[in-house]
Design a protein around this motif. Structure first.
Motif, short mmCIF file in Angstrom:
data_model
loop_
_atom_site.label_atom_id
_atom_site.label_comp_id
_atom_site.label_asym_id
_atom_site.label_seq_id
_atom_site.Cartn_x
_atom_site.Cartn_y
_atom_site.Cartn_z
N HIS A 15 9.85 8.02 23.92
CA HIS A 15 9.14 8.21 22.67
C HIS A 15 9.27 9.65 22.20
O HIS A 15 9.27 10.58 23.00
CB HIS A 15 7.66 7.88 22.87
N GLU A 16 9.36 9.82 20.90
CA GLU A 16 9.29 11.16 20.34
C GLU A 16 7.86 11.70 20.49
O GLU A 16 7.65 12.86 20.84
CB GLU A 16 9.70 11.15 18.88
N ALA A 61 2.57 8.86 12.48
CA ALA A 61 3.88 9.28 13.00
C ALA A 61 4.87 8.12 12.99
O ALA A 61 6.06 8.31 12.68
CB ALA A 61 3.72 9.82 14.41
N GLY A 66 8.90 7.74 13.31
CA GLY A 66 8.93 8.18 14.70
C GLY A 66 8.86 7.05 15.70
O GLY A 66 8.34 5.97 15.40
N ARG A 67 9.39 7.30 16.89
CA ARG A 67 9.21 6.40 18.03
C ARG A 67 7.94 6.85 18.74
O ARG A 67 7.87 7.93 19.32
CB ARG A 67 10.40 6.45 18.99
N VAL A 68 6.91 6.00 18.68
CA VAL A 68 5.56 6.42 19.03
C VAL A 68 4.92 5.44 20.01
O VAL A 68 5.04 4.22 19.85
CB VAL A 68 4.67 6.53 17.77
N LEU A 268 5.66 15.06 15.08
CA LEU A 268 6.97 14.42 14.93
C LEU A 268 8.05 15.46 14.66
O LEU A 268 9.14 15.40 15.25
CB LEU A 268 6.91 13.40 13.80
N ARG A 269 7.78 16.41 13.80
CA ARG A 269 8.79 17.43 13.50
C ARG A 269 9.01 18.37 14.68
O ARG A 269 10.13 18.83 14.91
CB ARG A 269 8.39 18.20 12.25
N ARG A 272 11.33 16.74 16.96
CA ARG A 272 12.70 16.73 16.45
C ARG A 272 13.33 18.11 16.38
O ARG A 272 14.42 18.27 15.84
CB ARG A 272 12.73 16.03 15.09
#
Length: 309
Positions: A15-16, A61, A66-68, A268-269, A272
Protein backbone atom coordinates in the motif's frame (compact mmCIF):
# COMPACT_ATOMS: atom_id res chain seq x y z
CA UNK A 1 -17.78 -11.56 24.39
CA UNK A 2 -16.04 -9.69 21.59
CA UNK A 3 -16.45 -10.96 18.05
CA UNK A 4 -13.71 -10.37 15.51
CA UNK A 5 -14.34 -10.75 11.80
CA UNK A 6 -11.97 -9.85 9.00
CA UNK A 7 -13.69 -8.25 6.01
CA UNK A 8 -12.30 -7.83 2.52
CA UNK A 9 -9.59 -9.49 0.50
CA UNK A 10 -6.08 -10.26 1.70
CA UNK A 11 -3.35 -7.76 0.96
CA UNK A 12 -2.17 -8.44 -2.60
CA UNK A 13 0.30 -5.58 -3.02
CA UNK A 14 2.11 -2.96 -1.01
CA UNK A 15 0.00 0.00 0.00
CA UNK A 16 1.08 3.56 -0.58
CA UNK A 17 -0.85 4.64 2.52
CA UNK A 18 -2.14 2.66 5.50
CA UNK A 19 -4.43 4.45 7.94
CA UNK A 20 -4.64 3.31 11.56
CA UNK A 21 -7.61 5.05 13.09
CA UNK A 22 -11.28 5.58 13.75
CA UNK A 23 -14.32 4.64 11.71
CA UNK A 24 -17.49 6.54 12.70
CA UNK A 25 -20.98 7.32 11.53
CA UNK A 26 -21.37 11.10 11.27
CA UNK A 27 -24.80 12.33 12.40
CA UNK A 28 -25.03 15.87 11.04
CA UNK A 29 -27.52 18.67 11.80
CA UNK A 30 -27.40 22.16 10.30
CA UNK A 31 -28.12 24.97 12.79
CA UNK A 32 -28.49 28.73 12.48
CA UNK A 33 -26.30 29.06 15.57
CA UNK A 34 -24.92 26.79 18.25
CA UNK A 35 -26.99 26.57 21.43
CA UNK A 36 -25.79 28.23 24.64
CA UNK A 37 -25.67 26.06 27.79
CA UNK A 38 -29.20 25.04 28.74
CA UNK A 39 -30.65 26.32 25.45
CA UNK A 40 -32.52 24.40 22.75
CA UNK A 41 -32.35 25.40 19.09
CA UNK A 42 -34.05 23.91 16.04
CA UNK A 43 -31.92 22.36 13.33
CA UNK A 44 -32.24 20.76 9.91
CA UNK A 45 -33.18 17.17 9.16
CA UNK A 46 -30.66 14.69 10.52
CA UNK A 47 -28.28 13.35 7.87
CA UNK A 48 -26.09 10.28 8.38
CA UNK A 49 -22.75 10.02 6.59
CA UNK A 50 -19.82 7.60 6.82
CA UNK A 51 -16.99 9.27 8.71
CA UNK A 52 -14.37 8.98 11.43
CA UNK A 53 -10.98 10.60 11.00
CA UNK A 54 -9.31 7.31 10.06
CA UNK A 55 -11.95 6.24 7.56
CA UNK A 56 -12.12 9.75 6.11
CA UNK A 57 -8.41 9.75 5.41
CA UNK A 58 -8.52 6.26 3.91
CA UNK A 59 -11.42 7.13 1.60
CA UNK A 60 -9.91 10.48 0.57
CA UNK A 61 -6.55 8.90 -0.33
CA UNK A 62 -8.21 6.05 -2.22
CA UNK A 63 -10.41 8.43 -4.22
CA UNK A 64 -7.28 10.30 -5.24
CA UNK A 65 -6.02 7.07 -6.78
CA UNK A 66 -3.94 5.73 -3.90
CA UNK A 67 -3.48 2.11 -2.86
CA UNK A 68 -4.84 2.31 0.66
CA UNK A 69 -5.45 -0.04 3.59
CA UNK A 70 -7.02 0.57 6.99
CA UNK A 71 -6.61 -0.91 10.46
CA UNK A 72 -9.67 -0.19 12.58
CA UNK A 73 -12.84 -1.50 14.21
CA UNK A 74 -16.56 -1.05 13.59
CA UNK A 75 -19.56 -2.42 15.47
CA UNK A 76 -21.92 -5.15 14.31
CA UNK A 77 -24.76 -2.61 14.02
CA UNK A 78 -26.34 -0.86 11.06
CA UNK A 79 -23.78 1.91 11.21
CA UNK A 80 -21.02 -0.67 10.89
CA UNK A 81 -22.54 -2.04 7.71
CA UNK A 82 -22.78 1.48 6.26
CA UNK A 83 -19.16 2.20 7.15
CA UNK A 84 -17.80 -1.03 5.66
CA UNK A 85 -19.71 -0.40 2.44
CA UNK A 86 -18.37 3.13 2.13
CA UNK A 87 -14.76 2.05 2.59
CA UNK A 88 -15.12 -0.86 0.19
CA UNK A 89 -16.82 1.37 -2.37
CA UNK A 90 -13.85 3.71 -2.33
CA UNK A 91 -11.46 0.81 -2.94
CA UNK A 92 -9.90 0.66 0.53
CA UNK A 93 -8.42 -2.71 1.56
CA UNK A 94 -10.54 -4.01 4.47
CA UNK A 95 -8.34 -6.99 5.38
CA UNK A 96 -7.75 -5.50 8.83
CA UNK A 97 -11.08 -3.82 9.46
CA UNK A 98 -12.41 -5.75 12.47
CA UNK A 99 -16.07 -6.12 13.40
CA UNK A 100 -16.81 -5.97 17.12
CA UNK A 101 -19.98 -6.79 19.03
CA UNK A 102 -21.69 -3.59 20.07
CA UNK A 103 -22.05 -0.10 18.64
CA UNK A 104 -19.86 1.56 16.04
CA UNK A 105 -18.31 4.92 16.75
CA UNK A 106 -20.61 7.89 16.22
CA UNK A 107 -19.86 11.61 15.77
CA UNK A 108 -22.59 14.16 16.55
CA UNK A 109 -21.94 17.19 14.34
CA UNK A 110 -23.58 20.61 14.12
CA UNK A 111 -22.83 22.83 11.14
CA UNK A 112 -23.54 26.58 11.13
CA UNK A 113 -24.38 28.71 8.06
CA UNK A 114 -20.71 29.61 7.59
CA UNK A 115 -19.76 25.94 7.27
CA UNK A 116 -17.99 25.73 10.63
CA UNK A 117 -18.70 22.68 12.75
CA UNK A 118 -18.72 21.44 16.34
CA UNK A 119 -18.25 17.72 16.97
CA UNK A 120 -18.82 15.28 19.85
CA UNK A 121 -17.48 11.75 19.32
CA UNK A 122 -18.72 8.56 21.00
CA UNK A 123 -15.84 6.10 20.31
CA UNK A 124 -17.84 2.85 20.34
CA UNK A 125 -15.85 0.08 18.65
CA UNK A 126 -12.89 2.41 18.07
CA UNK A 127 -12.05 2.22 21.78
CA UNK A 128 -11.55 -1.53 21.37
CA UNK A 129 -8.73 -1.29 18.82
CA UNK A 130 -5.83 -2.67 20.85
CA UNK A 131 -2.08 -3.36 20.38
CA UNK A 132 -2.85 -7.04 19.71
CA UNK A 133 -4.66 -5.91 16.56
CA UNK A 134 -1.47 -4.13 15.53
CA UNK A 135 0.50 -7.36 15.87
CA UNK A 136 -1.84 -9.11 13.44
CA UNK A 137 -1.58 -6.22 10.98
CA UNK A 138 2.23 -5.98 10.98
CA UNK A 139 2.61 -7.34 7.41
CA UNK A 140 0.35 -4.57 6.08
CA UNK A 141 2.14 -1.89 8.11
CA UNK A 142 5.54 -3.17 7.01
CA UNK A 143 4.57 -2.98 3.34
CA UNK A 144 3.29 0.63 3.50
CA UNK A 145 5.18 3.72 2.36
CA UNK A 146 3.31 6.04 4.76
CA UNK A 147 1.22 5.15 7.82
CA UNK A 148 -1.22 7.78 9.05
CA UNK A 149 -2.60 8.16 12.59
CA UNK A 150 -5.07 10.29 14.52
CA UNK A 151 -6.16 10.15 18.17
CA UNK A 152 -9.72 8.81 18.07
CA UNK A 153 -8.37 5.38 19.06
CA UNK A 154 -6.46 4.42 22.25
CA UNK A 155 -3.07 6.12 22.51
CA UNK A 156 -1.33 2.85 23.38
CA UNK A 157 -2.54 1.41 20.06
CA UNK A 158 -1.31 4.48 18.18
CA UNK A 159 2.06 4.15 19.88
CA UNK A 160 2.38 0.42 19.13
CA UNK A 161 1.41 0.84 15.48
CA UNK A 162 3.64 3.88 14.95
CA UNK A 163 6.60 2.00 16.37
CA UNK A 164 5.86 -1.03 14.19
CA UNK A 165 5.56 1.18 11.10
CA UNK A 166 8.75 3.12 11.83
CA UNK A 167 10.71 -0.05 12.58
CA UNK A 168 9.66 -1.36 9.15
CA UNK A 169 10.84 1.82 7.42
CA UNK A 170 7.44 3.48 6.82
CA UNK A 171 6.98 7.22 7.23
CA UNK A 172 4.76 8.08 10.22
CA UNK A 173 2.26 10.95 9.89
CA UNK A 174 0.27 11.82 13.00
CA UNK A 175 -2.62 14.27 13.17
CA UNK A 176 -3.03 15.47 16.78
CA UNK A 177 -6.83 15.34 16.69
CA UNK A 178 -8.56 15.28 19.07
CA UNK A 179 -5.68 16.89 21.01
CA UNK A 180 -4.05 14.79 23.72
CA UNK A 181 -0.61 14.61 25.35
CA UNK A 182 1.90 12.59 23.33
CA UNK A 183 4.67 10.42 24.78
CA UNK A 184 8.09 11.70 23.76
CA UNK A 185 8.87 8.44 21.99
CA UNK A 186 5.78 8.78 19.80
CA UNK A 187 6.44 12.45 19.08
CA UNK A 188 9.93 11.59 17.84
CA UNK A 189 8.49 9.28 15.17
CA UNK A 190 6.25 11.93 13.56
CA UNK A 191 7.29 13.06 10.07
CA UNK A 192 5.29 15.26 10.09
CA UNK A 193 3.25 16.01 13.18
CA UNK A 194 0.10 17.62 11.76
CA UNK A 195 -1.76 20.13 13.96
CA UNK A 196 -4.01 23.14 13.66
CA UNK A 197 -3.34 26.25 15.73
CA UNK A 198 -5.55 25.08 18.61
CA UNK A 199 -3.84 21.69 18.74
CA UNK A 200 -0.41 23.30 18.61
CA UNK A 201 -1.34 25.58 21.52
CA UNK A 202 -2.63 22.58 23.48
CA UNK A 203 0.59 20.66 23.04
CA UNK A 204 2.81 23.62 23.88
CA UNK A 205 0.66 25.07 26.65
CA UNK A 206 0.44 28.54 25.11
CA UNK A 207 -0.64 30.40 22.00
CA UNK A 208 1.52 32.32 19.56
CA UNK A 209 2.18 33.11 15.95
CA UNK A 210 2.06 30.06 13.63
CA UNK A 211 5.72 30.32 12.65
CA UNK A 212 6.84 30.51 16.28
CA UNK A 213 4.58 27.59 17.19
CA UNK A 214 5.97 25.52 14.33
CA UNK A 215 9.57 26.16 15.38
CA UNK A 216 8.84 25.39 19.02
CA UNK A 217 6.99 22.19 18.13
CA UNK A 218 9.91 21.10 15.98
CA UNK A 219 12.15 21.57 18.99
CA UNK A 220 10.01 19.09 20.94
CA UNK A 221 11.29 16.20 18.85
CA UNK A 222 9.21 15.44 15.73
CA UNK A 223 11.16 15.11 12.49
CA UNK A 224 8.90 17.70 10.84
CA UNK A 225 5.81 19.75 11.68
CA UNK A 226 2.84 20.97 9.64
CA UNK A 227 0.40 23.53 11.03
CA UNK A 228 -2.87 23.83 9.12
CA UNK A 229 -4.37 27.33 8.98
CA UNK A 230 -7.75 26.69 7.35
CA UNK A 231 -8.43 29.10 4.51
CA UNK A 232 -4.99 30.63 5.06
CA UNK A 233 -3.19 27.44 4.04
CA UNK A 234 -0.46 25.85 6.16
CA UNK A 235 3.06 26.18 7.51
CA UNK A 236 5.61 23.39 7.21
CA UNK A 237 8.71 23.22 9.37
CA UNK A 238 11.67 20.87 9.17
CA UNK A 239 15.44 21.05 9.39
CA UNK A 240 15.49 23.33 6.30
CA UNK A 241 13.31 25.98 7.95
CA UNK A 242 9.68 27.15 7.87
CA UNK A 243 7.72 27.41 4.61
CA UNK A 244 4.29 29.02 4.11
CA UNK A 245 1.80 27.21 1.86
CA UNK A 246 -1.21 29.12 0.54
CA UNK A 247 -4.70 27.70 0.03
CA UNK A 248 -7.05 28.38 -2.88
CA UNK A 249 -9.94 30.71 -2.05
CA UNK A 250 -13.30 28.96 -2.29
CA UNK A 251 -16.79 29.43 -0.85
CA UNK A 252 -17.06 27.05 2.12
CA UNK A 253 -20.27 25.03 2.44
CA UNK A 254 -19.19 22.53 5.13
CA UNK A 255 -15.73 22.14 6.67
CA UNK A 256 -16.50 18.70 8.17
CA UNK A 257 -13.70 16.30 7.26
CA UNK A 258 -11.71 18.87 5.26
CA UNK A 259 -8.69 18.43 7.52
CA UNK A 260 -8.83 14.69 6.92
CA UNK A 261 -8.87 15.27 3.15
CA UNK A 262 -5.82 17.51 3.56
CA UNK A 263 -3.92 14.91 5.59
CA UNK A 264 -4.86 12.09 3.21
CA UNK A 265 -3.61 14.02 0.20
CA UNK A 266 -0.45 14.94 2.09
CA UNK A 267 0.23 11.27 2.93
CA UNK A 268 -0.38 10.13 -0.63
CA UNK A 269 2.02 12.67 -2.12
CA UNK A 270 4.66 11.91 0.51
CA UNK A 271 4.30 8.22 -0.38
CA UNK A 272 4.93 9.14 -4.02
CA UNK A 273 8.11 11.02 -3.22
CA UNK A 274 7.09 14.69 -2.90
CA UNK A 275 8.92 16.79 -0.35
CA UNK A 276 6.83 18.09 2.54
CA UNK A 277 6.16 21.57 1.13
CA UNK A 278 5.08 20.28 -2.29
CA UNK A 279 2.88 17.62 -0.68
CA UNK A 280 1.28 20.32 1.47
CA UNK A 281 0.57 22.51 -1.58
CA UNK A 282 -1.33 19.66 -3.21
CA UNK A 283 -3.07 18.85 0.08
CA UNK A 284 -4.27 22.46 0.41
CA UNK A 285 -5.97 22.20 -2.99
CA UNK A 286 -7.66 18.93 -2.02
CA UNK A 287 -8.81 20.40 1.30
CA UNK A 288 -10.23 23.43 -0.49
CA UNK A 289 -12.14 21.17 -2.87
CA UNK A 290 -13.65 19.27 0.07
CA UNK A 291 -15.23 22.31 1.78
CA UNK A 292 -17.30 23.12 -1.31
CA UNK A 293 -19.73 20.22 -0.69
CA UNK A 294 -21.61 18.98 2.41
CA UNK A 295 -20.50 16.00 4.47
CA UNK A 296 -17.08 14.50 4.92
CA UNK A 297 -16.45 11.54 2.60
CA UNK A 298 -19.22 12.69 0.26
CA UNK A 299 -17.26 15.90 -0.36
CA UNK A 300 -13.93 14.35 -1.33
CA UNK A 301 -12.64 14.80 -4.89
CA UNK A 302 -11.80 11.96 -7.25
CA UNK A 303 -8.44 11.66 -8.98
CA UNK A 304 -9.79 13.14 -12.22
CA UNK A 305 -11.59 16.11 -10.63
CA UNK A 306 -10.15 19.53 -11.37
CA UNK A 307 -8.92 20.98 -8.10
CA UNK A 308 -9.15 24.68 -7.19
CA UNK A 309 -5.94 26.51 -7.98
Amino acid sequence: MMAEILRGDSVSQAHEVVVVGSVNADLVIGVRRRPAPGETVLGSDLATYPGGKGANQAVAAARLGGRVGILGRVGDDGHGALLRAALAGAGVDLSHLLVTEGPSGVALITVDPGGDNSIIVSPGANARLVPADVDRARPMLAAASVVSFQLEIPIETVEAAARAAADAGARVVLNLSPPAPLPDGLLALCDPLVVNEHEAAFLLGHRGGPADLAKELLGRGPRSVLITLGADGALVADAAGVTAVSSPKVEAVDTTGAGDAFTAALCLRLARGDDLADAARYAARVGAAAVRRPGAQSSYPDADEELPA
